[in-house]
Design an enzyme around this catalytic site. Structure first.
Site, PDB file in Angstrom:
ATOM      1  N   LYS A 182      -6.555   7.337   1.375  1.00 16.87           N
ATOM      2  CA  LYS A 182      -6.390   7.143  -0.160  1.00 16.87           C
ATOM      3  C   LYS A 182      -5.735   8.169  -0.658  1.00 16.87           C
ATOM      4  O   LYS A 182      -5.511   9.368  -0.271  1.00 16.87           O
ATOM      5  CB  LYS A 182      -7.617   6.526  -0.964  1.00 16.87           C
ATOM      6  CG  LYS A 182      -8.202   5.248  -0.491  1.00 16.87           C
ATOM      7  CD  LYS A 182      -9.557   4.829  -1.046  1.00 16.87           C
ATOM      8  CE  LYS A 182      -9.939   3.499  -0.727  1.00 16.87           C
ATOM      9  NZ  LYS A 182     -11.102   3.167  -1.448  1.00 16.87           N
ATOM     10  N   HIS A 214     -10.110   3.574   3.058  1.00 18.77           N
ATOM     11  CA  HIS A 214     -10.174   2.226   3.256  1.00 18.77           C
ATOM     12  C   HIS A 214     -10.599   1.573   4.417  1.00 18.77           C
ATOM     13  O   HIS A 214      -9.742   2.018   5.477  1.00 18.77           O
ATOM     14  CB  HIS A 214      -8.945   1.165   2.399  1.00 18.77           C
ATOM     15  CG  HIS A 214      -9.332  -0.242   2.623  1.00 18.77           C
ATOM     16  ND1 HIS A 214     -10.052  -0.981   1.834  1.00 18.77           N
ATOM     17  CD2 HIS A 214      -8.676  -0.950   3.427  1.00 18.77           C
ATOM     18  CE1 HIS A 214      -9.735  -2.208   2.172  1.00 18.77           C
ATOM     19  NE2 HIS A 214      -8.915  -2.151   3.295  1.00 18.77           N
TER      20      HIS A 214
HETATM   21  P1  ATP Z   1     -12.908  -0.316   0.722  1.00 18.68           P
HETATM   22  O1  ATP Z   1     -12.497  -1.685   0.281  1.00 18.68           O
HETATM   23  O2  ATP Z   1     -11.919   0.587  -0.343  1.00 18.68           O
HETATM   24  O3  ATP Z   1     -12.913  -0.040   1.986  1.00 18.68           O
HETATM   25  P2  ATP Z   1     -15.607  -0.585   0.316  1.00 18.68           P
HETATM   26  O4  ATP Z   1     -15.264  -2.116   1.148  1.00 18.68           O
HETATM   27  O5  ATP Z   1     -16.522   0.258   0.767  1.00 18.68           O
HETATM   28  O6  ATP Z   1     -14.050   0.117   0.043  1.00 18.68           O
HETATM   29  P3  ATP Z   1     -15.719  -2.136  -1.969  1.00 18.68           P
HETATM   30  O7  ATP Z   1     -16.810  -2.872  -2.601  1.00 18.68           O
HETATM   31  O8  ATP Z   1     -14.824  -3.111  -1.564  1.00 18.68           O
HETATM   32  O9  ATP Z   1     -15.850  -0.898  -1.120  1.00 18.68           O
HETATM   33  O10 ATP Z   1     -14.844  -1.570  -3.188  1.00 18.68           O
HETATM   34  C1  ATP Z   1     -13.468  -1.316  -3.205  1.00 18.68           C
HETATM   35  C2  ATP Z   1     -13.415   0.000  -3.947  1.00 18.68           C
HETATM   36  O11 ATP Z   1     -13.399   0.005  -5.246  1.00 18.68           O
HETATM   37  C3  ATP Z   1     -14.083   1.387  -3.319  1.00 18.68           C
HETATM   38  O12 ATP Z   1     -13.518   1.799  -2.176  1.00 18.68           O
HETATM   39  C4  ATP Z   1     -13.994   2.292  -4.463  1.00 18.68           C
HETATM   40  O13 ATP Z   1     -12.570   2.789  -4.334  1.00 18.68           O
HETATM   41  C5  ATP Z   1     -13.884   1.389  -5.665  1.00 18.68           C
HETATM   42  N1  ATP Z   1     -15.129   1.352  -6.302  1.00 18.68           N
HETATM   43  C6  ATP Z   1     -16.143   0.475  -5.861  1.00 18.68           C
HETATM   44  N2  ATP Z   1     -17.360   0.580  -6.461  1.00 18.68           N
HETATM   45  C7  ATP Z   1     -16.872   1.453  -7.577  1.00 18.68           C
HETATM   46  C8  ATP Z   1     -17.798   1.884  -8.688  1.00 18.68           C
HETATM   47  N3  ATP Z   1     -18.903   1.615  -9.047  1.00 18.68           N
HETATM   48  N4  ATP Z   1     -16.913   2.647  -9.502  1.00 18.68           N
HETATM   49  C9  ATP Z   1     -15.722   2.997  -9.197  1.00 18.68           C
HETATM   50  N5  ATP Z   1     -14.756   2.389  -8.233  1.00 18.68           N
HETATM   51  C10 ATP Z   1     -15.665   1.752  -7.347  1.00 18.68           C
HETATM   52 MG    MG Z   2     -14.051  -3.556   0.405  1.00 16.10          MG
END
Ligand code: ATP
Ligand code: MG
Length: 146
Positions: free
Chosen positions: A18, A124
């Site tokens: 990222k 990611h």
């Molecule tokens: P990614 O999809 O990026 O691999 P993830 O699967 O661990 O991450 P997701 O729930 O899919 O998490 O959330 C996507 C992205 O949104 C996170 O990686 C983060 O960058 C952002 N995000 C998630 N939760 C929050 C939050 N509470 N506040 C700010 N940003 C968040």
């Molecule tokens: Mg995700």
């Protein structure tokens, strides 16, 4: 044929280093950790997502309170996008990167080592074989995958 197709699907995941991690020059350290863990890089490029790209890529999160912040951040600078191959790629890569929130990520995981916050969390990783296929097709043409 069907069985082969299933097997191939389970062997691939999609990752992005990222904008936060690229800006801090963590790219090579993160790539080394990925290849040391047994993942083979079969496609890779440095690119930047437009706001529209980021909105489409993270469309599943559009109702979440952090959506605007996420789109702003993911389009704020260059990323490194890659396709990774390994047996059980999706699950093993999620283990390697650690929890979304680096404060909760296990010792030695990429997010524990390189992420600064739940939003700016360095990498990611696809969360299912189905989404891996969608995300790979979003970023790469077939001829860019080796
Ligand atoms: P990614 O999809 O990026 O691999 P993830 O699967 O661990 O991450 P997701 O729930 O899919 O998490 O959330 C996507 C992205 O949104 C996170 O990686 C983060 O960058 C952002 N995000 C998630 N939760 C929050 C939050 N509470 N506040 C700010 N940003 C968040
Ligand atoms: Mg995700």
């Amino acid at each position: 044929m069907q069985e082969n197709k299933q097997k191939m699907k389970g062997n691939r995941t999609f990752t992005m280093i990222k904008p936060d991690a690229v800006a801090k020059s963590y790219t090579t350290a993160i790539l080394k950790q990925i290849t040391d863990a047994g993942f083979k890089i079969v496609a890779m490029k440095m690119t930047q997502m437009s706001r529209r790209d980021a909105e489409r890529f993270y469309a599943v999160h559009k109702e979440r309170p952090f959506f605007d912040e996420l789109v702003e951040f993911m389009s704020s600078g260059p990323i490194v996008a890659a396709v990774l191959e390994k047996e059980n790629a999706v699950e093993d890569f999620r283990t390697l990167i650690g929890s979304t929130n680096p404060a909760e990520a296990a010792e030695g995981t990429i997010r524990k080592l390189y992420a600064e916050s739940v939003g700016k969390n360095a990498v990611h990783g696809s969360d299912s074989d189905e989404n891996a296929a969608i995300e790979i097709a979003f970023h790469f043409a077939g001829r860019e995958i080796f």
